[in-house]
Design an enzyme around this catalytic site. Structure first.
Site, mmCIF file in Angstrom:
data_model
loop_
_atom_site.group_PDB
_atom_site.id
_atom_site.type_symbol
_atom_site.label_atom_id
_atom_site.label_comp_id
_atom_site.label_asym_id
_atom_site.label_seq_id
_atom_site.Cartn_x
_atom_site.Cartn_y
_atom_site.Cartn_z
ATOM 1 N N SER A 238 32.391 39.751 42.523
ATOM 2 C CA SER A 238 31.767 39.027 43.628
ATOM 3 C C SER A 238 32.877 38.469 44.510
ATOM 4 O O SER A 238 34.059 38.626 44.212
ATOM 5 C CB SER A 238 30.888 37.901 43.105
ATOM 6 O OG SER A 238 31.711 36.857 42.618
ATOM 7 N N LYS A 239 32.453 37.801 45.566
ATOM 8 C CA LYS A 239 33.405 37.236 46.526
ATOM 9 C C LYS A 239 34.465 36.355 45.874
ATOM 10 O O LYS A 239 35.583 36.266 46.364
ATOM 11 C CB LYS A 239 32.642 36.397 47.551
ATOM 12 C CG LYS A 239 32.288 37.165 48.795
ATOM 13 C CD LYS A 239 31.878 36.187 49.872
ATOM 14 C CE LYS A 239 31.221 36.916 51.019
ATOM 15 N NZ LYS A 239 30.185 36.149 51.650
ATOM 16 N N ARG A 240 34.059 35.712 44.795
ATOM 17 C CA ARG A 240 34.996 34.841 44.082
ATOM 18 C C ARG A 240 36.282 35.574 43.726
ATOM 19 O O ARG A 240 37.343 34.991 43.607
ATOM 20 C CB ARG A 240 34.378 34.369 42.762
ATOM 21 C CG ARG A 240 33.447 33.217 42.842
ATOM 22 C CD ARG A 240 32.989 32.827 41.453
ATOM 23 N NE ARG A 240 32.333 33.917 40.737
ATOM 24 C CZ ARG A 240 32.759 34.461 39.622
ATOM 25 N NH1 ARG A 240 33.863 34.047 39.058
ATOM 26 N NH2 ARG A 240 32.080 35.432 39.055
#
Ligand code: GLU
Length: 470
Positions: A238-240
């Site tokens: 994910s963006k994390r």
């Protein structure tokens, strides 16, 4: 029947690497088998779907050069057809009107839960004909009560699900709009999809979709559910974890060939081969070679693949991508060396094209600021003489070639009885503004002769200021 695959994104965001990999595998499989590859935009969620996302997805596909043979089709343009199939299922007794309110359905689930049974709609309206008038209803699919559904998954192997576990799923909401599983089924049927390649987050939908297809008397496509991509911490990417959007990788300076090659290997292998040209991917790819377990995204490896392609693809081709980054960084490349020459000298010095653009500015732009550390180290009072001498020799050259430039530097060092570095490093700082560049003779040759002479003058001014201050 022609082999047909599809990529069916929901336009609720950009094209992310997971979607791109699914698209790549579908595309490759179609290419390999001379089949069709359909782009289908699943935009029925009107609240979350946007035109900007549609554009972003197509930009990503275009950048990766994954061309579709049919489409794009938009589900929102096919509502009449969905309605027709819903009517057909009602007429054939494979669907029914359900008048239970959501509170009632919730209560049924609670009841089942309390009894330790599978939480689902209890089929209250399944066989009733005493339909009330003027009351809202949804349409549910009559899922078979007995038997099993078997998914012969190409990647995961056979998966058997008991029909008893499956709900009578809603295929039309009370406003008449079709639900997700219904639209996918109708499209896969109408578009003659022979192979459904998608992320394994959809695997729970597959038995439902197979049952509806069976009720419609349709052929069941082959399924290939591709495991998820994980981040370096083992959690779903994910963006994390950093960049997940395909276009972000373009912005960060990766070549599409590198991202594709990286993605094909992320979840598929062919022996221990790492580098695959587009043609090789098409020839060698097979869904049967896909991993069953999820794969973790590894940026270091992507960088390695990117470096490989920057160094080995035609410089003129890489230059086209570099041109985009130069423009992004506001560097006007009209006056200066051809970009492919930059690619030739810089490709093995950087990780990305973005970096290549960053370190190549001095080829196109003059500068007045020099790198402070390089000045401190290399533009000392003692270099005034070497700079003056080498400038004179460079000025005298009638052929501005690396060999003659090299000789001029060499002769200066010999004449002054100093090492090559004592001439070369100050000259490098003068010409490029810093202490790092490709080999000096080539760097200077790529720069215009007069430009180099002017920059030497500029550096001499800096050296003189230092002398004055010392
Ligand atoms: N629209 C779905 C998604 O974006 C894909 C559905 C499918 O491939 O069947 O996740």
């Amino acid at each position: 029947m022609t082999l047909t695959t599809r990529f069916a994104p929901s336009p609720t965001g950009y094209l992310h690497v997971g979607g791109a990999r699914t698209a790549l595998y579908s595309w490759l499989y179609a290419q390999k088998n001379g089949g069709n590859f359909i782009l289908r935009i699943e935009d029925t969620d009107l609240e979350r779907s946007t035109q900007a996302s549609v554009d972003a997805i197509m930009d990503g596909m275009n950048w990766l050069n994954l061309e579709w043979t049919h489409g794009p089709y938009f589900q929102t343009q096919r509502f009449d057809r969905y309605k027709e199939v819903i009517e057909q299922l009602l007429a054939s007794g494979n669907a029914y009107r359900c008048y239970s309110t959501s509170e009632e359905v919730e209560a049924m689930r609670e009841e089942a839960k309390a009894k330790g049974e599978i939480e689902k709609y209890n089929g209250l309206w399944r066989d009733r004909t005493d339909h009330p008038e003027d009351k809202p209803y949804v349409i549910r699919f009559k899922n078979p009560l007995d038997g099993d559904v078997v998914i012969n998954d190409i990647v995961k192997g056979d998966i058997t699900i008991s029909n008893q576990q499956l709900d009578d799923l809603i295929i039309a909401r009370s406003d008449g709009t079709p639900t997700y599983n219904l639209t996918v089924v109708v499209d896969d049927l109408d578009m003659n999809i022979s192979h459904v390649v998608r992320g394994d987050d959809h695997i729970s939908n597959t038995p439902k979709q197979i049952n509806i297809l069976k009720a419609l008397g349709a052929n069941i496509p082959a399924y290939a559910h591709i495991p998820m991509i994980l981040g370096d911490d083992g959690k779903r990417l994910s963006k994390r974890h950093g960049a997940v959007s395909v276009m972000q990788y373009r912005d960060d300076g990766y070549l599409p060939e590198a991202l594709l090659n990286y993605l094909v290997r992320l979840g598929w292998s062919h022996g221990d081969q790492e580098i695959f040209s587009r043609e090789e991917m098409i020839e060698l790819f097979d869904l049967t070679g896909c991993n069953r377990a999820p794969s973790a995204f590894n940026t270091d490896k992507l960088v390695w693949v990117n470096q490989h392609y920057m160094k080995t693809l035609e410089p003129s081709y890489v230059a086209k991508h570099l041109a985009w980054h130069m423009a992004e960084q506001g560097i006007n490349v009209e006056n200066g060396p051809a970009l492919e020459e930059i690619v030739k000298v810089q490709a093995d010095r950087v990780k990305t094209l973005k970096e290549m653009a960053q370190i190549s500015r001095y080829f196109y732009e003059d500068f007045t600021e020099l790198d402070a550390a390089a000045v401190k180290k290399h533009l000392r009072p003692v270099v005034k003489e070497p700079l003056l001498v080498v400038k004179e020799k460079l000025a005298a050259l009638t052929d501005w070639s690396p060999a003659l430039i090299h000789a001029a530097i060499n002769d200066t060092a010999t004449e002054l009885e100093v090492g090559m570095g004592k001439v070369g490093m100050p000259l490098r700082v003068a010409a490029t503004g810093g202490g790092n560049s490709p080999s000096l003779d080539i760097t200077l040759a790529l720069l215009d002769q007069q430009k180099v002479l002017d920059r030497i003058d500029q550096a001499i001014v800096v050296v003189e200021a230092r002398i004055a201050n010392s």
